[in-house]
Write an enzyme that holds these catalytic residues in place. Structure first.
Site, mmCIF file in Angstrom:
data_model
loop_
_atom_site.group_PDB
_atom_site.id
_atom_site.type_symbol
_atom_site.label_atom_id
_atom_site.label_comp_id
_atom_site.label_asym_id
_atom_site.label_seq_id
_atom_site.Cartn_x
_atom_site.Cartn_y
_atom_site.Cartn_z
ATOM 1 C CG ASP A 15 6.835 -4.998 -8.198
ATOM 2 O OD1 ASP A 15 6.760 -3.980 -7.390
ATOM 3 O OD2 ASP A 15 7.237 -6.065 -7.877
ATOM 4 C CE LYS A 18 0.042 -1.390 -6.513
ATOM 5 N NZ LYS A 18 0.993 -2.473 -6.945
ATOM 6 N N GLY A 42 7.032 0.274 -3.816
ATOM 7 C CA GLY A 42 8.030 1.328 -4.680
ATOM 8 C C GLY A 42 7.249 1.633 -5.936
ATOM 9 C CG HIS A 43 3.654 3.074 -6.417
ATOM 10 N ND1 HIS A 43 2.641 3.540 -5.724
ATOM 11 C CD2 HIS A 43 3.811 1.856 -6.300
ATOM 12 C CE1 HIS A 43 1.787 2.588 -5.268
ATOM 13 N NE2 HIS A 43 2.787 1.785 -5.630
ATOM 14 C CD GLN A 222 2.611 -3.849 -0.603
ATOM 15 O OE1 GLN A 222 1.715 -3.455 -0.101
ATOM 16 N NE2 GLN A 222 3.593 -2.945 -0.356
HETATM 17 P P1 IMP Z 1 6.967 -8.132 2.909
HETATM 18 O O1 IMP Z 1 5.935 -7.242 2.381
HETATM 19 O O2 IMP Z 1 8.358 -7.291 2.693
HETATM 20 O O3 IMP Z 1 6.746 -8.696 4.223
HETATM 21 O O4 IMP Z 1 7.462 -9.257 1.602
HETATM 22 C C1 IMP Z 1 6.533 -10.182 1.405
HETATM 23 C C2 IMP Z 1 6.357 -10.822 0.034
HETATM 24 O O5 IMP Z 1 5.623 -9.694 -0.626
HETATM 25 C C3 IMP Z 1 7.776 -10.915 -0.592
HETATM 26 O O6 IMP Z 1 7.639 -11.614 -1.500
HETATM 27 C C4 IMP Z 1 7.903 -9.482 -1.320
HETATM 28 O O7 IMP Z 1 8.856 -9.365 -2.317
HETATM 29 C C5 IMP Z 1 6.496 -9.345 -1.784
HETATM 30 N N1 IMP Z 1 6.187 -7.899 -1.678
HETATM 31 C C6 IMP Z 1 5.980 -6.733 -0.671
HETATM 32 N N2 IMP Z 1 5.470 -5.613 -1.335
HETATM 33 C C7 IMP Z 1 5.754 -5.551 -2.470
HETATM 34 C C8 IMP Z 1 5.698 -4.740 -3.532
HETATM 35 O O8 IMP Z 1 5.330 -3.796 -3.471
HETATM 36 N N3 IMP Z 1 5.670 -5.371 -4.819
HETATM 37 C C9 IMP Z 1 5.917 -6.458 -5.221
HETATM 38 N N4 IMP Z 1 5.910 -7.506 -4.217
HETATM 39 C C10 IMP Z 1 6.431 -6.865 -2.916
#
Ligand code: IMP
Length: 427
Positions: A15, A18, A42-43, A222
């Site tokens: 977040d 990007k 999510g961009h 991420q």
């Molecule tokens: P998962 O990717 O859904 O398995 O989540 C694993 C961890 O990564 C959790 O803490 C999510 O909130 C975090 N996470 C996954 N994708 C994002 C992202 O795009 N931005 C911020 N945090 C993320």
């Protein structure tokens, strides 16, 4: 060898903004390719007051660039089709000429989503999109790959069998209702029929583009601190979000690598569980989070969850620079700090009574780090109208310069608001 591959990576917990950095950089690019993750990302990109949100499709689509989804991704075909339709309703044409889906990417099914919810969402605070279970199936070598969709009837059968197999586990181990294998298989069959023309050998095509001198941008999802290897394990996502993921997740070599741009927010945020040494609470956190619904406020673009907020953590940033080989930084959301009298920057951590600025394998529990802060004077002026470094008040310029000084990497661009023109280069 032409250095025509630039990479944009998150240098915090995701977040960082990007999407808008990719949007700006993609003006000069021919191809924008995502290499990892799925719809957990999510961009959000604002153009002329219009909001575009992408979860799977690279942000380059907004400038009608050739967009690629690499083999390192995990894709829910229903989400992909929905995103294509949503863009169409906003007047953007997404079709097989500008969106290419790697046949090597893995498929997310409702069984992965259910598994995510019952197994890890509560403990880790995942996005609940089935990301972890899909990567787990890939590593166990039982995953469903996009290439199966090239034969829709065989794909339908593979999905049906996969759901039936998972059902046994759900019912026996978790006592939850079985999923409707036939209905899901049929839905996925229909998705396959729609997505068929998008499926391509992305690795081979990218090789051709790079060799012919086209400019390729690899879009990270991420951030470094939730990388499955280098993040705050186990509070991480299940993919490689750092530089190595670019090459394995797109099926390309490193010979064309040019700039590695690390995107860093002017403060720290995190969603989900896990350590965050500079976290703030109460009023201070709320001040950085902003008002829900306002452009740029700190609520997840994917799940709408409140983001945890804290002071900028340069110890963590130095770590992200090291594990990625970041050559320059893009600093986002400087405007959010306006009107704070005093700003803190974490320059190092304290561990067992001594200062520790280099994070090494002791990082297996970042919760034990206590941040050491440097105070920086804030600025009162609204900076959202700034269009160059010169337009910023002295204290804001000092903040940017201090970051560069402390981490030893140049800040190449700064953003002061969500709109395209609110991001400018500073050298
Ligand atoms: P998962 O990717 O859904 O398995 O989540 C694993 C961890 O990564 C959790 O803490 C999510 O909130 C975090 N996470 C996954 N994708 C994002 C992202 O795009 N931005 C911020 N945090 C993320």
């Amino acid at each position: 060898m032409t250095k025509n591959l630039d990479v944009i990576l998150g240098a915090q917990w995701g977040d960082e903004g990007k999407g808008r950095v990719v949007d700006a950089a993609s003006e000069e690019a021919d191809v924008v390719a995502r290499f990892g993750g799925g719809a957990n990302a999510g961009h959000t990109i604002w153009v002329g007051g219009k909001k575009y949100v992408t979860h799977l499709i690279p942000s380059g689509i907004i400038r009608d660039k050739i967009c690629m989804l690499g083999n390192g991704m995990v894709i829910d075909p229903r989400t992909l089709l929905q995103e294509i339709q949503e863009f169409a309703s906003q007047g953007l044409v997404v079709w097989p000429k500008n969106l290419l889906l790697s046949s090597g990417a893995h498929i997310i099914t409702p069984a992965h989503i259910l598994l995510d919810k019952i197994a890890s969402q509560g403990k880790l605070g995942t996005t609940g999109r089935g990301i972890g279970p899909a990567y787990e199936a890939k590593a166990r070598r039982v995953g469903l790959r996009v290439m199966l969709m090239k034969n829709p009837p065989a794909f339908r059968e593979a999905v049906r069998k996969h759901i039936s197999d998972c059902n046994e586990f759900f019912v026996r181990m978790h006592g939850v209702d079985a999923l409707d294998a036939d209905a899901i298989a049929q839905e996925y069959f229909e998705c396959a029929e729609h997505l068929l023309p998008y499926i391509k050998d992305v690795s081979r095509l990218l090789y051709g583009y790079l060799r012919s001198g086209f400019k390729v941008l690899a879009e990270g999802a991420q951030g470094a601190l939730i990388d499955v290897d280098h993040g705050t394990y186990p509070f991480v996502t299940s993919s490689t979000t750092t530089i190595g993921g670019v090459f394995s997740g797109l099926g390309i070599g490193a010979e064309h690598l040019g700039r590695v741009i690390g995107v860093v927010k002017a403060f720290q945020t995190r969603v989900g569980n896990g350590p965050m040494p500079t976290e703030l609470f109460g009023e201070q956190a709320a001040r950085l989070r902003g008002v829900k619904g306002d452009p740029g406020s700190e609520y997840g673009a994917t799940t709408g969850r409140d983001r945890r907020c804290g002071w900028l953590d340069l110890a963590a940033l130095q770590y992200a620079i090291r594990v990625n080989g970041i050559s320059e930084l893009a600093l986002t959301k400087l405007d959010v700090l306006s009107s704070l009298k005093n700003i803190k920057i974490c320059t190092a951590y304290e561990l067992n009574g001594s200062s520790c600025s280099v994070i090494s394998d002791g990082a297996d529990d970042w919760g034990i780090f206590r941040p050491l802060y440097e105070d920086v004077v804030g600025w009162d002026t609204d900076v959202s109208q700034a269009r160059s470094l010169r337009d910023l008040p002295g204290a804001a310029r000092f903040y940017v310069g201090r970051i560069e000084q402390l981490v030893g990497v140049r800040v190449r661009s700064v953003s002061v608001g969500p709109e395209r023109e609110q991001m400018f280069s500073i050298y």
